[in-house]
Motif scaffolding. Structure first.
Motif, short mmCIF file in Angstrom:
data_model
loop_
_atom_site.label_atom_id
_atom_site.label_comp_id
_atom_site.label_asym_id
_atom_site.label_seq_id
_atom_site.Cartn_x
_atom_site.Cartn_y
_atom_site.Cartn_z
N ASP A 487 22.16 26.39 14.75
CA ASP A 487 23.29 25.89 15.53
C ASP A 487 23.20 26.47 16.95
N ARG A 488 22.48 25.75 17.83
CA ARG A 488 22.24 26.28 19.17
C ARG A 488 23.50 26.28 20.02
N HIS A 489 24.42 25.36 19.79
CA HIS A 489 25.66 25.33 20.57
C HIS A 489 26.48 26.60 20.36
N THR A 490 26.67 26.96 19.09
CA THR A 490 27.41 28.18 18.79
C THR A 490 26.63 29.42 19.25
N LEU A 491 25.32 29.41 19.03
CA LEU A 491 24.48 30.54 19.44
C LEU A 491 24.56 30.78 20.94
N CYS A 492 24.52 29.69 21.73
CA CYS A 492 24.58 29.81 23.19
C CYS A 492 25.86 30.52 23.64
N LEU A 493 26.99 30.08 23.11
CA LEU A 493 28.27 30.66 23.54
C LEU A 493 28.47 32.07 23.01
N ALA A 494 28.00 32.34 21.79
CA ALA A 494 28.12 33.69 21.24
C ALA A 494 27.33 34.69 22.08
N LEU A 495 26.10 34.32 22.45
CA LEU A 495 25.30 35.19 23.31
C LEU A 495 25.93 35.37 24.69
N HIS A 496 26.46 34.27 25.22
CA HIS A 496 27.06 34.32 26.56
C HIS A 496 28.25 35.27 26.61
N TYR A 497 29.19 35.12 25.67
CA TYR A 497 30.38 35.97 25.71
C TYR A 497 30.05 37.41 25.31
N HIS A 498 29.08 37.59 24.44
CA HIS A 498 28.64 38.95 24.13
C HIS A 498 28.07 39.61 25.38
N GLY A 499 27.30 38.83 26.15
CA GLY A 499 26.75 39.34 27.39
C GLY A 499 27.82 39.68 28.41
N LEU A 500 28.85 38.83 28.49
CA LEU A 500 29.94 39.11 29.43
C LEU A 500 30.67 40.39 29.05
N SER A 501 30.86 40.60 27.75
CA SER A 501 31.53 41.81 27.31
C SER A 501 30.70 43.04 27.66
N ALA A 502 29.38 42.96 27.43
CA ALA A 502 28.51 44.08 27.77
C ALA A 502 28.53 44.34 29.28
N LEU A 503 28.55 43.26 30.06
CA LEU A 503 28.60 43.42 31.52
C LEU A 503 29.88 44.10 31.95
N TYR A 504 31.00 43.69 31.36
CA TYR A 504 32.28 44.28 31.72
C TYR A 504 32.30 45.77 31.39
N ARG A 505 31.58 46.16 30.37
CA ARG A 505 31.56 47.56 29.94
C ARG A 505 30.39 48.34 30.57
N SER A 506 29.77 47.73 31.59
CA SER A 506 28.71 48.39 32.38
C SER A 506 27.45 48.67 31.58
N ARG A 507 27.20 47.91 30.53
CA ARG A 507 25.93 48.01 29.80
C ARG A 507 25.01 46.91 30.34
N TYR A 508 24.44 47.19 31.50
CA TYR A 508 23.78 46.14 32.28
C TYR A 508 22.50 45.62 31.61
N GLU A 509 21.73 46.47 30.99
CA GLU A 509 20.49 46.02 30.35
C GLU A 509 20.82 45.09 29.18
N ASP A 510 21.79 45.49 28.36
CA ASP A 510 22.22 44.64 27.24
C ASP A 510 22.75 43.31 27.76
N ALA A 511 23.54 43.39 28.82
CA ALA A 511 24.13 42.18 29.37
C ALA A 511 23.05 41.23 29.88
N ARG A 512 22.06 41.79 30.60
CA ARG A 512 21.01 40.95 31.16
C ARG A 512 20.22 40.24 30.05
N ALA A 513 19.90 40.97 28.99
CA ALA A 513 19.13 40.37 27.89
C ALA A 513 19.92 39.27 27.19
N LEU A 514 21.18 39.54 26.91
CA LEU A 514 22.01 38.56 26.21
C LEU A 514 22.25 37.31 27.05
#
Length: 535
Positions: A487-514
């Protein structure tokens, strides 16, 4: 929210307005509840009072209509929505409401609270937290909390002598209201010496209740006043054995509505009772889908609706000229519910109502996946009370068919989550989806694909509310399940919002990968909306 407007005059309430205004200007009055039977005019009086006080209060008046709300836990949410507040992350909506109201000298007008009295504690807590706030409530019964003052509204005064001369009869506010509304239906109606005692007796038969008087006045186009009185007398004689624990005036209102109902033909009665599940209003398309599912109304459904409008059993919502919208007054809707139960159709019609709004939500969700459709969001917002009514019915239906009700509630929650996200109904959406997910899990009817979607929805809602630990845990699990099922549609959004959360919490490497992975998945989907969201 602005105060409701009216095209007709308020008759016979000058003394009550002055007394309520005086009470609210007293410094010790923080909570004032206007009580009285259904149809006595509590809302109309409260609005008139608010109009008087609006300019005297530093921050004015906010009107909160609660007639179509069925969940007491959402009263504070309704107040916040009327204030124009939305969830802004980690601060709960209730706290934001207190922060907004704490220093304001403002009057909240809470209209139609009698079915939500279990929210009285929340209302009391709000008053304690906001020392300059005053609340004016309309309800058929008091809230019964500390500090509440109760003002009872009686029916309009009747003539002291029903056979008095026309001038004395006309001094009665009940007669004034009846004749004013009757002339609006038939300008030929006049208070002549021979008609005066008949008008007085009509008002007396209806106990001076404004709604009853207006319903009766609407029939003067069809029936002369002597015939109207005769029909009322027969109807009241037949309908004298109402429940003993109901107030007399409420029984009279019920009889008046029943009298109007008696004037309908069978096709119109079917339509009337099948309108009962609607909360907050309905369109012609909704009527055709929900009420004519068995073709019992046929091509004359609009004629039946017109008859209900003529009898004042249905009202057109002002400001909906482009796409007409209609509603039942709540007292009339209660009578329609009784008729629906007596017909044996309640379960079937409520299922039709629920199915129609589920399909509407799923169509809206599909459109929102393509582009943020503001018109679609507004349409879902207009039907929000109908969706809330569906959830209430599904809870009741779960006692007979728990699996069907749980799956339906889960499917509806998945369809509404974009609406909840975009319109800021985060707390409500999170609570409904959490409950629905827990039920299908408990009953063992949850498939892993739907589980992935639900975790994505909840993870996004967690993120918007600032609960980043919960968001990341849910989004990671959603991505795992979606990846397993392609399910690429769900996968795309799950990765995107996970990345945004990591970015907000200053985990930049995790955010960039996600986020990079999210963009790659979005490119593979080939739909612009997903790519625009990921980028």
């Amino acid at each position: 929210m602005s105060l409701p407007g009216y095209l007709t005059t308020l008759v016979g309430r000058q003394q009550e307005i002055a007394e309520v205004v005086d009470l609210l200007q007293h410094p010790d009055t923080r909570l004032l509840t206007l009580t009285g039977p259904g149809g006595v005019g509590k809302t109309r009086l409260a609005v008139a009072v608010a109009e008087r006080l609006r300019c005297l209060l530093e921050h004015g008046v906010v009107f909160v209509g609660l007639a179509s709300l069925r969940d007491p836990t959402l009263v504070l949410t309704a107040i916040a929505e009327a204030m124009g507040l939305q969830d802004l992350g980690s601060i709960p909506l209730g706290e934001r409401l207190v922060l907004s109201l704490r220093d304001r000298h403002l009057l909240l007008l809470l209209d139609n609270v009698e079915h939500l009295v279990s929210a009285a504690t929340d209302i009391g807590d709000l008053l304690l937290a906001c020392p300059r706030l005053q609340i004016l409530v309309t309800s058929r019964l008091p809230l019964r909390i500390g500090g509440e003052r109760v003002y009872h509204i009686s029916p309009l005064p009747l003539p002291t002598d029903l056979d008095a001369p026309a001038e004395e009869v006309m001094a009665s506010p009940a007669v004034q209201l009846f004749l004013e509304r009757a002339r609006a239906s038939d300008p030929a109606v006049a208070l002549t010496p021979d008609i005066a005692p008949i008008a007085a007796r009509i008002c007396a038969r209806l106990d001076g209740l404004p709604l009853a008087l207006e319903l009766a006045a609407a029939r003067t186009r069809l029936l002369p006043l002597p015939a109207l009185l005769s029909r009322l007398e027969r109807s009241l004689d037949v309908l004298t054995s109402g429940a003993r624990d109901l107030p007399d005036r409420q029984r009279t209102l019920r009889q008046t509505i029943a009298w109007s109902h008696d004037l309908l033909d069978e096709r119109e009665r079917i339509l009337f009772r099948r309108l009962a599940p609607f909360a907050g209003g309905f369109t012609i398309e909704a009527i055709e889908a929900v009420c004519d599912f068995d073709d019992s109304l046929g091509p004359e459904v609009l004629d039946a609706l017109t008859s209900l409008l003529d009898l004042n059993l249905v009202h057109r919502v002002p400001g909906t000229e482009q796409r007409p919208r209609f509603r039942l007054l709540e007292t009339i809707r209660e009578f329609a519910v009784e008729q629906l139960i007596e017909s044996g159709e309640e379960s079937l019609v409520r299922r039709q109502h629920a199915t129609y709004f589920l399909e509407l939500a799923e169509q809206g969700a599909y459109a929102l996946h393509q582009v943020e459709d503001r018109a679609g969001l507004e349409a879902l917002e207009r039907e929000h009370d109908n969706y809330r009514a569906v959830f209430v019915w599904l809870r009741a239906a779960a006692t007979e068919n728990p699996v069907e009700a749980a799956l339906f509630a889960f499917r509806l929650s998945l369809a509404l989550w974009w609406f909840w996200i975009y319109r800021g109904h985060w707390e409500e959406g999170r609570a409904r989806l959490t409950e629905a997910l827990s039920q299908v899990q408990l009953l063992g009817v949850l498939d892993s694909h739907s589980h992935a979607v639900a975790l994505l929805d909840l993870g996004m809602l967690d993120y918007e509310q600032g609960d980043y630990d919960a968001a990341e845990a849910r989004l990671a699990e959603s991505a795992r399940l979606a990846g397993e099922h392609g399910d690429r549609h769900t996968l795309c959004l799950a990765l995107h919002y996970h990345g945004l959360s990591a970015l907000y919490r200053s985990r930049y490497e995790d955010a960039r990968a996600l986020l990079r992975e999210s963009v790659a998945v979005a490119r593979s989907i080939g739909q612009p909306w997903y790519l625009a969201t990921a980028i």
